[in-house]
Scaffold this motif. Structure first.
Motif, PDB file in Angstrom:
ATOM      1  N   MET A   1       0.965  -1.594   0.323  1.00 40.66           N
ATOM      2  CA  MET A   1       0.208  -0.324  -0.061  1.00 40.66           C
ATOM      3  C   MET A   1       0.715   1.577   0.116  1.00 40.66           C
ATOM      4  SD  MET A   1      -3.063  -0.573   2.610  1.00 40.66           S
ATOM      5  CE  MET A   1      -2.145  -1.633   4.090  1.00 40.66           C
ATOM      6  N   THR A   2       0.311   1.841   0.160  1.00 44.55           N
ATOM      7  CA  THR A   2       1.205   3.604  -0.554  1.00 44.55           C
ATOM      8  C   THR A   2       1.227   4.016   1.086  1.00 44.55           C
ATOM      9  OG1 THR A   2      -0.496   5.173  -1.136  1.00 44.55           O
ATOM     10  CG2 THR A   2       0.624   3.842  -3.191  1.00 44.55           C
ATOM     11  N   ASP A   3       1.504   5.147   1.353  1.00 46.05           N
ATOM     12  CA  ASP A   3       1.420   5.832   2.545  1.00 46.05           C
ATOM     13  C   ASP A   3      -0.420   6.607   2.623  1.00 46.05           C
ATOM     14  OD1 ASP A   3       4.020   5.215   2.752  1.00 46.05           O
ATOM     15  OD2 ASP A   3       4.919   7.500   2.218  1.00 46.05           O
ATOM     16  N   ARG A   4      -0.322   6.679   1.487  1.00 48.20           N
ATOM     17  CA  ARG A   4      -1.365   7.617   1.137  1.00 48.20           C
ATOM     18  C   ARG A   4      -3.035   7.019   2.089  1.00 48.20           C
ATOM     19  NH1 ARG A   4      -1.064  13.110   1.042  1.00 48.20           N
ATOM     20  NH2 ARG A   4       0.368  13.638  -0.894  1.00 48.20           N
ATOM     21  N   GLU A   5      -2.362   5.549   0.910  1.00 44.94           N
ATOM     22  CA  GLU A   5      -3.386   4.577   1.073  1.00 44.94           C
ATOM     23  C   GLU A   5      -3.458   3.742   2.880  1.00 44.94           C
ATOM     24  OE1 GLU A   5      -3.590   2.732  -3.007  1.00 44.94           O
ATOM     25  OE2 GLU A   5      -2.231   1.739  -1.610  1.00 44.94           O
ATOM     26  N   GLN A   6      -1.813   3.404   3.415  1.00 45.38           N
ATOM     27  CA  GLN A   6      -2.217   3.335   4.706  1.00 45.38           C
ATOM     28  C   GLN A   6      -3.055   4.219   5.625  1.00 45.38           C
ATOM     29  OE1 GLN A   6       2.050   2.591   5.793  1.00 45.38           O
ATOM     30  NE2 GLN A   6       2.231   1.092   3.913  1.00 45.38           N
ATOM     31  N   VAL A   7      -2.853   5.593   5.046  1.00 41.94           N
ATOM     32  CA  VAL A   7      -3.596   6.739   5.723  1.00 41.94           C
ATOM     33  C   VAL A   7      -5.349   6.482   6.272  1.00 41.94           C
ATOM     34  CG1 VAL A   7      -4.553   9.165   6.469  1.00 41.94           C
ATOM     35  CG2 VAL A   7      -1.327   8.001   5.969  1.00 41.94           C
ATOM     36  N   VAL A   8      -5.495   6.075   4.824  1.00 39.85           N
ATOM     37  CA  VAL A   8      -6.887   6.345   4.205  1.00 39.85           C
ATOM     38  C   VAL A   8      -7.121   5.160   5.187  1.00 39.85           C
ATOM     39  CG1 VAL A   8      -8.494   5.940   2.803  1.00 39.85           C
ATOM     40  CG2 VAL A   8      -7.161   7.522   2.214  1.00 39.85           C
ATOM     41  N   LEU A   9      -6.673   4.094   5.251  1.00 38.13           N
ATOM     42  CA  LEU A   9      -7.081   2.411   6.272  1.00 38.13           C
ATOM     43  C   LEU A   9      -7.606   2.824   7.544  1.00 38.13           C
ATOM     44  CD1 LEU A   9      -7.866   0.019   5.428  1.00 38.13           C
ATOM     45  CD2 LEU A   9      -5.521  -0.642   5.652  1.00 38.13           C
ATOM     46  N   GLN A  10      -6.215   3.621   7.794  1.00 43.95           N
ATOM     47  CA  GLN A  10      -6.713   3.882   9.343  1.00 43.95           C
ATOM     48  C   GLN A  10      -7.513   5.129   9.408  1.00 43.95           C
ATOM     49  OE1 GLN A  10      -4.295   2.488  11.656  1.00 43.95           O
ATOM     50  NE2 GLN A  10      -6.320   2.857  13.364  1.00 43.95           N
ATOM     51  N   LEU A  11      -7.886   6.074   8.925  1.00 44.54           N
ATOM     52  CA  LEU A  11      -9.096   6.502   8.739  1.00 44.54           C
ATOM     53  C   LEU A  11     -10.243   5.947   9.265  1.00 44.54           C
ATOM     54  CD1 LEU A  11      -7.342   9.886   6.877  1.00 44.54           C
ATOM     55  CD2 LEU A  11      -7.727   9.341   9.781  1.00 44.54           C
ATOM     56  N   ILE A  12      -9.781   4.930   8.299  1.00 45.08           N
ATOM     57  CA  ILE A  12     -11.225   3.923   8.317  1.00 45.08           C
ATOM     58  C   ILE A  12     -11.987   3.142   9.213  1.00 45.08           C
ATOM     59  CG2 ILE A  12     -12.680   1.926   7.112  1.00 45.08           C
ATOM     60  CD1 ILE A  12     -11.481   3.464   4.244  1.00 45.08           C
ATOM     61  N   LYS A  13     -10.664   2.686   9.713  1.00 44.18           N
ATOM     62  CA  LYS A  13     -10.292   2.051  10.941  1.00 44.18           C
ATOM     63  C   LYS A  13     -10.955   2.272  12.081  1.00 44.18           C
ATOM     64  CE  LYS A  13      -6.965  -1.381  10.100  1.00 44.18           C
ATOM     65  NZ  LYS A  13      -5.421  -1.306  10.606  1.00 44.18           N
ATOM     66  N   ASN A  14     -10.814   4.132  12.062  1.00 45.43           N
ATOM     67  CA  ASN A  14     -10.893   5.252  12.732  1.00 45.43           C
ATOM     68  C   ASN A  14     -12.759   5.534  13.369  1.00 45.43           C
ATOM     69  OD1 ASN A  14      -8.633   4.668  14.287  1.00 45.43           O
ATOM     70  ND2 ASN A  14      -7.560   7.253  13.204  1.00 45.43           N
ATOM     71  N   ASN A  15     -13.128   5.123  11.942  1.00 41.83           N
ATOM     72  CA  ASN A  15     -14.813   5.701  11.579  1.00 41.83           C
ATOM     73  C   ASN A  15     -14.904   5.290  10.426  1.00 41.83           C
ATOM     74  OD1 ASN A  15     -17.023   7.222  11.223  1.00 41.83           O
ATOM     75  ND2 ASN A  15     -15.835   9.201  11.169  1.00 41.83           N
ATOM     76  N   ALA A  16     -15.727   3.981  10.725  1.00 39.34           N
ATOM     77  CA  ALA A  16     -16.371   3.648   9.564  1.00 39.34           C
ATOM     78  C   ALA A  16     -16.927   4.482   8.788  1.00 39.34           C
ATOM     79  CB  ALA A  16     -16.805   2.196  10.110  1.00 39.34           C
TER      80      ALA A  16
END
Length: 75
Positions: A15-30
């Motif tokens: 995953m790109t860095d941005r994809e990892q950030v997006v995934l973390q944001l989704i984990k925090n708030n679906a």
């Protein structure tokens, strides 16, 4: 036969860095919206869209429900 069975190892998804950030944001708030991601990440909406599209194509996340009231699901 005492040889160990070689189990397939799940390859980590690249995953790109941005994809990892997006995934973390989704984990925090679906329920997070693209607009909220743009504000949090301080980047353009097209950048967020590319990261989301990348995660969807890699089958990491998917959208459940409508665009307006739906949420993200991590697969």
């Amino acid at each position: 036969n005492d040889e160990p069975i070689n189990e397939p190892i799940n390859e980590p998804i690249k995953m790109t860095d941005r994809e990892q950030v997006v995934l973390q944001l989704i984990k925090n708030n679906a329920q997070i919206t693209r607009k909220e991601m743009v504000e949090t990440m301080q980047c353009s909406e097209s950048t967020v869209k590319r990261a989301i599209d990348g995660l969807v194509s890699k089958q990491v996340i998917r959208r459940v429900g409508s665009k307006k009231n739906g949420s993200w699901e991590i697969l």
